[in-house]
Design a protein around this motif. Structure first.
Motif, short mmCIF file in Angstrom:
data_model
loop_
_atom_site.label_atom_id
_atom_site.label_comp_id
_atom_site.label_asym_id
_atom_site.label_seq_id
_atom_site.Cartn_x
_atom_site.Cartn_y
_atom_site.Cartn_z
N PHE A 227 56.00 5.99 109.02
CA PHE A 227 56.71 6.95 109.56
C PHE A 227 55.85 8.02 110.10
N LEU B 190 58.42 13.58 103.73
CA LEU B 190 57.89 12.53 104.16
C LEU B 190 56.32 13.11 104.08
N ILE C 42 63.50 9.21 113.30
CA ILE C 42 63.58 9.48 111.89
C ILE C 42 64.73 10.66 111.29
N ASN D 185 60.78 4.71 104.89
CA ASN D 185 61.78 5.83 105.57
C ASN D 185 61.44 7.23 104.96
N GLY D 186 60.50 7.46 103.97
CA GLY D 186 60.45 8.55 103.26
C GLY D 186 61.37 8.87 102.06
#
Length: 377
Positions: free
Chosen positions: A147, A132, A168, A122-123
Motif C-alpha cells: 500500500f 497503514l 486507498i 489494505n491496512g
C-alpha cells in the motif's frame, strides 16, 4: 514502580507523560511502561504526540520493558484488541520485552498476530479509522508494504504516486465512511499529500544522524474521520483553549451544517526529527530554540533538502502546505523541542514562499517556547 499510561489522553496528559519519561531516563532508573488493554481514542490532535512519546522512550532507552496487566495471550480476541490500538502497536514494535498479566515475557507469542496483522494488503481498520504501517526492521514485505510501495518485491521499491494513495482512501471511505463529504478532488489532493509525506519518511527517517540504520524503526499513517456535532464540539477538544479548539471553532464558523466533518491524518516516523535530519547532529542544550525553529522552518522551503542524492529535491513539505492551504486545513508538528502549528483558515498562505508556522504557546512565528524533546516526527 512503573510509568503508567492512561486511557483517552489529551495533549496535556501526554506532555506530563513526556516529563515522567525524561525524569526516569535522567535518573537512570528502570521503570517499565504499564499499558491498559487499549488507550481509547483520545482528543483530537493527541494521537501523533502519544505515538512520539513511545518512540522517544525506546530511542532514549531501548531496553525499557513494556507491561500490560490485562493482556491474556491465551485469548486471541484479547490480543487482537490490544494490537488494534495504533499507539500500543508502535510501543510493541519498538520494544524488546512485553510482559503479560502474569509478568511473563510474551513478545514471541504474539508474533503470529503481528504477522497476520501486517499480511493484510489494505491496512487495518478500526471502526472509521484506517491504519497503514511499515516496520522497517522486519522482513522485506513488512518493510515495503504494497500500500506504500510500487513493486515491493524489488530490492529497492519506490513510493507510490498520489493516485494510489487516493484509491486507498476511496476504498476505505466506501466501506467505512458512509456519511463522508469528501469529493473526488479531495481524494486526489490528499493522495498527493500522503505520497509526499511517505516519500519524506522513506528518504529521511530510516537512519540516525550518522547514516546508521535504526535497530528498530516504525513509520505509518492513521486516518480518523470525525463527525462533530456543533453543539457538543467541546467533547472532542482539550479542556483548555488550544490551537485545536481554535481550528474547530474557525471551521464551525465557516460551515453552515449542524455537524462538522473533520478528517484527521496522522503521519509519524521514528527518525531523528527535522532539525537533526537537516543538520546531521543531535540537539544539544547549547542550540538556541530560535535557531532550531529556523532550521525546522527551512525544511518547508522549496528546494531545501537534507537528502544527499537530492531525489525528489526539496518539494515534499512545500506541497503539503499548499494542499492544506487549499482545503482550509491545519498542520501540527512536534519535533525536537518544538511544538508548532498552522491554522490555514485563520492564517492562509499569501504566496508559495509563505512557510510561517506558529508556536502552540506563544502563537509567535519567531519566539518559540521550549518543550520536552521528542524523537521522530
Amino acid at each position: 514502580m512503573s510509568i503508567s499510561i492512561k486511557k483517552n489522553n489529551t495533549v496535556e496528559t501526554i506532555n506530563e507523560l513526556l516529563a515522567a519519561i525524561h525524569k526516569s531516563i535522567n535518573a537512570q532508573d528502570n521503570q517499565p511502561i504499564s499499558l491498559p488493554l487499549n488507550l481509547g481514542h483520545g482528543k483530537i490532535g493527541s494521537r501523533a504526540l502519544l505515538i512520539q512519546a513511545f518512540i522517544t522512550i525506546y530511542r532514549l532507552k531501548p531496553d525499557t520493558q513494556l507491561y500490560c496487566r490485562y493482556l491474556d495471550v491465551s485469548d486471541p480476541e484479547n490480543i487482537n484488541s490490544f494490537l488494534s490500538d495504533p499507539h500500543i502497536l508502535v510501543a510493541v514494535l519498538m520494544s524488546s520485552t512485553l510482559l503479560d498479566k502474569n509478568g511473563d515475557s510474551v513478545k514471541g507469542q504474539i508474533n503470529k498476530f503481528l504477522i497476520d496483522r501486517f499480511t493484510s494488503l489494505n491496512g487495518h481498520t478500526r471502526g472509521r479509522q484506517l491504519q497503514l504501517f511499515t516496520v522497517d526492521h522486519s522482513i522485506h514485505r513488512f518493510k515495503y508494504p504494497q500500500f506504500f510501495y510500487d513493486s515491493p518485491e524489488k530490492e529497492s521499491p519506490t513510493v507510490k504516486e498520489g493516485n494510489s494513495f487516493a484509491s486507498i482512501l476511496k476504498n476505505h471511505a466506501k466501506e467505512r465512511l458512509k456519511l463522508n463529504k469528501l469529493h473526488l478532488s479531495d481524494y486526489d489532493n490528499i493522495g498527493r499529500l500522503l505520497s509526499e509525506l511517505i516519500l519524506n519518511t522513506h528518504q529521511h527517517a530510516l537512519a540516525d544522524t550518522n547514516g546508521r540504520e535504526h535497530f528498530r524503526s516504525v513509520r505509518g499513517i492513521t486516518f480518523d474521520y470525525h463527525l462533530i456535532p456543533k453543539n457538543s464540539a467541546a467533547a472532542y477538544m482539550e479542556e483548555q483553549e488550544s490551537c485545536f479548539s481554535e481550528y474547530v471553532a474557525a471551521l464551525s464558523n465557516s460551515r453552515g451544517a449542524s455537524t462538522l466533518h473533520l478528517l484527521e491524518i496522522t503521519i509519524f516516523d521514528s527518525g531523528p526529527g527535522l532539525y537533526s535530519r537537516q543538520e546531521s547532529e543531535s540537539i544539544s542544550p547549547a542550540i538556541k530554540l530560535k535557531d532550531e525553529l529556523n532550521i525546522v522552518k527551512s525544511c518547508f522551503r522549496k528546494n531545501v533538502t537534507s537528502k544527499r542524492d537530492a531525489v525528489g529535491y526539496g518539494r515534499g513539505l512545500t506541497r503539503v502546505m499548499s494542499v492544506l492551504n487549499e482545503h482550509g486545513g491545519m498542520l501540527t508538528l512536534r519535533t525536537g523541542r518544538l511544538s508548532l502549528y498552522r491554522n490555514f483558515i485563520i492564517h492562509p498562505q499569501e504566496h508559495n514562499d509563505d512557510i510561517e508556522i506558529y508556536d502552540v504557546e506563544t502563537n509567535s512565528t519567531i519566539d518559540p517556547s521550549g518543550h520536552y524533546e521528542v524523537q521522530g516526527a
